[in-house]
Design an enzyme around this catalytic site. Structure first.
Site, mmCIF file in Angstrom:
data_model
loop_
_atom_site.group_PDB
_atom_site.id
_atom_site.type_symbol
_atom_site.label_atom_id
_atom_site.label_comp_id
_atom_site.label_asym_id
_atom_site.label_seq_id
_atom_site.Cartn_x
_atom_site.Cartn_y
_atom_site.Cartn_z
ATOM 1 N N PRO A 21 0.792 -1.232 0.000
ATOM 2 C CA PRO A 21 0.000 0.000 0.000
ATOM 3 C C PRO A 21 0.827 1.286 0.000
ATOM 4 C CG PRO A 21 -0.074 -1.074 2.153
ATOM 5 C CD PRO A 21 0.550 -2.048 1.200
ATOM 6 N N ASN A 22 0.314 2.222 -0.747
ATOM 7 C CA ASN A 22 0.846 3.590 -0.863
ATOM 8 C C ASN A 22 2.119 3.700 -1.704
ATOM 9 O OD1 ASN A 22 -1.211 4.781 0.873
ATOM 10 N ND2 ASN A 22 -0.210 3.669 2.527
ATOM 11 N N ARG A 29 5.183 10.973 -2.542
ATOM 12 C CA ARG A 29 4.914 10.579 -1.151
ATOM 13 C C ARG A 29 6.156 10.787 -0.285
ATOM 14 N NH1 ARG A 29 4.790 4.398 1.092
ATOM 15 N NH2 ARG A 29 4.204 4.944 3.215
ATOM 16 N N TYR A 34 11.344 8.759 1.073
ATOM 17 C CA TYR A 34 11.332 7.731 0.028
ATOM 18 C C TYR A 34 11.979 8.166 -1.287
ATOM 19 C CZ TYR A 34 8.066 5.599 3.295
ATOM 20 O OH TYR A 34 7.503 5.055 4.424
ATOM 21 N N ASN A 86 7.963 -5.839 -0.965
ATOM 22 C CA ASN A 86 7.893 -4.638 -0.138
ATOM 23 C C ASN A 86 6.427 -4.507 0.261
ATOM 24 O OD1 ASN A 86 7.871 -2.216 1.160
ATOM 25 N ND2 ASN A 86 8.984 -1.079 -0.431
ATOM 26 N N ALA A 89 3.295 -0.881 4.786
ATOM 27 C CA ALA A 89 2.801 -0.905 6.170
ATOM 28 C C ALA A 89 2.314 -2.285 6.614
ATOM 29 C CB ALA A 89 1.695 0.129 6.336
ATOM 30 N N HIS A 92 4.327 -4.617 8.988
ATOM 31 C CA HIS A 92 4.331 -4.487 10.449
ATOM 32 C C HIS A 92 3.044 -4.986 11.100
ATOM 33 C CE1 HIS A 92 7.636 -2.030 9.173
ATOM 34 N NE2 HIS A 92 6.839 -1.130 8.611
ATOM 35 N N ASP A 99 1.712 -15.899 7.151
ATOM 36 C CA ASP A 99 1.203 -17.261 6.938
ATOM 37 C C ASP A 99 1.327 -17.665 5.466
ATOM 38 O OD1 ASP A 99 0.607 -17.594 9.592
ATOM 39 O OD2 ASP A 99 -1.560 -17.282 9.381
ATOM 40 N N GLU A 110 12.557 -9.667 1.672
ATOM 41 C CA GLU A 110 11.869 -8.462 2.146
ATOM 42 C C GLU A 110 12.660 -7.239 1.688
ATOM 43 O OE1 GLU A 110 11.746 -8.374 6.412
ATOM 44 O OE2 GLU A 110 10.588 -6.517 6.476
ATOM 45 N N HIS A 112 12.739 -2.874 1.599
ATOM 46 C CA HIS A 112 12.213 -1.560 2.003
ATOM 47 C C HIS A 112 13.122 -0.471 1.464
ATOM 48 C CE1 HIS A 112 9.319 -3.346 4.697
ATOM 49 N NE2 HIS A 112 10.279 -4.109 5.171
ATOM 50 N N LEU A 113 12.506 0.602 1.029
ATOM 51 C CA LEU A 113 13.285 1.757 0.566
ATOM 52 C C LEU A 113 14.001 2.412 1.748
ATOM 53 C CD1 LEU A 113 10.397 3.030 -1.648
ATOM 54 C CD2 LEU A 113 12.644 2.424 -2.546
ATOM 55 N N SER A 114 13.249 2.660 2.798
ATOM 56 C CA SER A 114 13.812 3.232 4.025
ATOM 57 C C SER A 114 14.266 2.079 4.926
ATOM 58 C CB SER A 114 12.752 4.074 4.732
ATOM 59 O OG SER A 114 11.702 3.236 5.210
ATOM 60 N N ARG A 119 13.355 3.981 12.246
ATOM 61 C CA ARG A 119 12.221 4.912 12.266
ATOM 62 C C ARG A 119 11.342 4.677 13.507
ATOM 63 N NH1 ARG A 119 9.545 4.699 6.525
ATOM 64 N NH2 ARG A 119 8.386 6.445 7.450
ATOM 65 N N ARG A 123 7.374 0.516 13.516
ATOM 66 C CA ARG A 123 7.901 -0.073 12.276
ATOM 67 C C ARG A 123 9.006 -1.102 12.549
ATOM 68 N NH1 ARG A 123 5.773 3.336 8.222
ATOM 69 N NH2 ARG A 123 5.430 5.430 9.046
HETATM 70 C C1 DQA Z 1 8.391 0.945 3.532
HETATM 71 C C2 DQA Z 1 8.553 1.108 5.044
HETATM 72 C C3 DQA Z 1 7.235 0.892 5.753
HETATM 73 O O1 DQA Z 1 7.402 1.072 7.157
HETATM 74 C C4 DQA Z 1 6.196 1.897 5.279
HETATM 75 O O2 DQA Z 1 4.957 1.639 5.873
HETATM 76 C C5 DQA Z 1 6.103 1.954 3.803
HETATM 77 C C6 DQA Z 1 7.300 1.867 2.990
HETATM 78 C C7 DQA Z 1 9.680 1.261 2.772
HETATM 79 O O3 DQA Z 1 9.803 0.834 1.634
HETATM 80 O O4 DQA Z 1 10.550 1.942 3.303
HETATM 81 O O5 DQA Z 1 5.020 2.177 3.254
HETATM 82 O O6 DQA Z 1 8.037 -0.403 3.261
#
Ligand code: DQA
Length: 154
Positions: A21-22, A29, A34, A86, A89, A92, A99, A110, A112-114, A119, A123
């Site tokens: 999401p997002n 964003r 990011y 990725n 959210a 978490h 599952d 896994e 993640h950009l950040s 943080r 998270r």
């Molecule tokens: C994220 C890190 C997550 O905590 C956050 O909710 C995101 C982006 C990242 O790519 O850094 O939406 O997955």
């Protein structure tokens, strides 16, 4: 010729790249966290990397947890080699994703950009990480390329 046909080889060399999401809003964003690359930019960069590595990617994004679960199942059904995930959210919060990862038997990396561990405390927990074969975080879009290298070498 007997043996693995081209189609079989292609099928087993497909790596799913699933975005949660997002992430469709990347570019605008929270750019201070990011960056300014869009998801389409990341996909284009990763497609080039995949070409270099001799693998195919199936790159997708959804804002819906159940869709991500369905795609994890699909990765197994279609014989994907690995998955970069990725989950944003849902990383978490989602026992359903954990599952699914445990159920499918396809290695998940896994991404993640950040770096979520640097943080907010909420998270720091990763359900995805509890089932993942590896993680790449905090390197921005380049992290996807690093994760693809890992996945291709599995
Ligand atoms: C994220 C890190 C997550 O905590 C956050 O909710 C995101 C982006 C990242 O790519 O850094 O939406 O997955």
């Amino acid at each position: 010729m007997i043996g693995l046909g081209t189609n079989t080889a292609r099928m087993t060399d497909t790596i799913f790249v699933l975005n949660g999401p997002n992430l469709n809003l990347l570019g605008t964003r929270e750019p201070e966290i990011y960056g300014t690359d869009t998801l389409a930019d990341i996909e284009a960069m990763l497609s080039e990397k995949a070409h270099e590595l001799g693998v195919a990617i199936d790159f997708r994004q959804s804002n819906h947890e159940g869709v991500l679960v369905d795609w994890l199942h699909e990765a197994r059904e279609t014989g994907a080699k690995a998955i970069l995930l990725n989950a944003a959210a849902y990383t978490h919060t989602s026992i359903a994703l954990l599952d699914a990862i445990k159920a499918i038997g396809v290695p998940v990396i896994e991404v993640h950009l950040s770096d979520p561990s640097m943080r907010e405390e909420f998270r720091h927990k990763s359900f995805v990480g509890m089932g993942a074969a590896g993680e790449v975080k905090g390197f921005g879009p380049r992290g996807y390329a690093v994760a693809l290298e890992k996945a291709a070498a599995l």
